[in-house]
Design an enzyme around this catalytic site. Structure first.
Site, short mmCIF file in Angstrom:
data_model
loop_
_atom_site.label_atom_id
_atom_site.label_comp_id
_atom_site.label_asym_id
_atom_site.label_seq_id
_atom_site.Cartn_x
_atom_site.Cartn_y
_atom_site.Cartn_z
N GLY A 12 0.97 -1.29 0.04
CA GLY A 12 0.12 0.23 -0.11
C GLY A 12 0.76 1.25 -0.09
N ALA A 13 1.48 1.27 -1.19
CA ALA A 13 2.57 2.81 -1.16
C ALA A 13 1.69 3.95 -1.63
CB ALA A 13 3.56 2.19 -2.12
N ALA A 15 -0.27 7.32 0.41
CA ALA A 15 0.27 8.42 1.34
C ALA A 15 1.14 8.24 2.35
CB ALA A 15 -1.18 9.29 1.87
N GLY A 17 1.74 4.73 3.31
CA GLY A 17 2.88 3.67 3.30
C GLY A 17 3.93 4.30 2.34
N LYS A 209 -8.48 6.78 18.24
CA LYS A 209 -8.53 7.47 16.79
C LYS A 209 -9.64 7.22 16.01
CE LYS A 209 -5.66 8.41 12.79
NZ LYS A 209 -4.72 8.01 11.78
N ASN A 213 -12.27 9.71 14.01
CA ASN A 213 -12.73 9.44 12.63
C ASN A 213 -14.21 9.00 12.20
OD1 ASN A 213 -9.87 9.54 11.85
ND2 ASN A 213 -9.41 7.55 11.75
#
Length: 255
Positions: A12-13, A15, A17, A209, A213
Site C-alpha cells: 500500500g505505497a 500516502a 505507506g 483514533k 474518525n
C-alpha cells in the site's frame, strides 16, 4: 526472534505507506513495495518521492506486483485502505516468514483487535472484517504488531507523496507485552525521524483514533465542510457528540 529490520516491504505505497517507505529507506533499510498499475510503473521508473519541509526526497524501491518476486521480509508495513485488505491478504503470504513482523498502519478496527485482549471475547474473529478467517490465515496473529498513525499525508501522483503535518506513530503488541521486537521496531522508527512510542494497550489507541474518525470524517466527506465549520455549528456538533457518546458506551462494553 530477530530484531534487525533490514528488508522492509510496503504493502500500500500510497500516502502513509509511501511516506514511511521513504523515511525507512534513509535509515539504510532495503525497501520494496508490492504494487500494481500506475503506482507500480512509477515506482519502477522513479522510486518513491516525498515532498517534506519544502524539499523533495527520493528513495530507491524494488517494486513488483508479485510477492514471490520480493521474497520474505523482516518487516512488512500494511498501509492499504480497509476494504482492500481481503484482496491483499490473498497475495501477501510470500512476504511473511516465521519471524517477519507485520505492522498495520491503517484506520479502523483491525482483524486482530481481540488477539490478546477483550477478556471473554479474547480471540474473537470479527465477522464484519474477516468473515471467513482468510485475513488471519494469510497474516498470522503471531506476526502482527499494531500501529496507529497520527500524520497527514497525501498523494500528488503515483509514487509522489506530500507530507503535511504530524509524525506520530504509536505501536504495540496486541497482547500488550513489552517484547524485544516491539522495542527494536520503535527504535528503528525513531531513527527514521518519527515520534514513535510503544503502547501497553494498542487497541485503546486504535479505538481512540477511530472515535474521531467515525464522527467528524463522515460529515466532512458528505458535506465538504472543514472541521472549523463542523464544530462551529451547534446542531452538527450536538449530532457528533451523540455519536461519540454511543461509541464511548460500546468501547466501555468491550473494555
Amino acid at each position: 526472534m530477530p530484531t534487525d529490520f533490514q528488508r522492509v516491504a510496503i504493502v500500500g505505497a500510497g500516502a502513509i505507506g509511501g511516506w514511511l517507505g521513504v523515511l525507512l529507506s534513509h535509515t539504510g533499510c532495503i525497501v520494496s513495495a508490492l504494487a500494481r498499475g500506475e503506482t507500480l510503473a512509477a515506482l519502477q521508473h522513479d522510486g518513491l518521492q516525498l515532498h517534506e519541509n519544502g524539499r523533495l526526497i527520493g528513495a530507491p524501491v524494488e517494486a513488483s506486483s508479485s510477492a514471490v518476486a520480493l521474497g520474505v521480509q523482516d518487516l512488512v508495513i500494511v498501509a492499504v485502505k480497509a476494504p482492500a485488505l481481503a484482496e491483499v491478504a490473498r497475495s501477501i503470504a510470500p512476504l511473511i516468514g516465521r519471524h517477519t513482523v507485520v505492522l498495520t498502519a491503517m484506520n479502523g478496527v483491525p482483524w486482530w483487535f481481540f488477539n490478546g485482549f477483550g477478556g471473554e471475547r479474547a480471540g474473537t474473529r470479527l465477522q464484519s472484517i474477516d468473515p471467513t478467517g482468510a485475513i488471519d490465515r494469510a497474516i498470522p496473529a503471531r506476526n502482527v504488531i499494531g500501529g496507529v498513525v497520527h500524520a497527514s499525508c497525501s498523494v500528488d501522483a503515483p509514487g509522489i507523496i506530500r507530507h503535511h503535518f504530524g509524525n506520530g506513530l504509536i505501536i504495540g503488541e496486541p497482547s500488550g507485552e513489552a517484547t524485544e521486537r516491539v522495542a527494536a521496531l520503535a527504535a528503528l522508527l525513531q531513527r527514521a525521524g518519527l515520534n514513535a512510542s510503544v503502547s501497553p494497550q494498542i487497541q485503546k489507541d486504535v479505538w481512540y483514533k477511530l472515535w474521531g474518525n467515525m464522527t467528524v470524517n463522515p460529515v466532512s466527506a458528505l458535506t465538504g465542510a472543514t472541521t472549523d465549520r463542523i464544530l462551529g455549528d451547534e446542531l452538527v456538533r450536538g449530532f457528533i457528540s451523540s455519536v461519540m457518546l454511543e461509541a464511548k458506551a460500546i468501547g466501555a462494553k468491550i473494555g
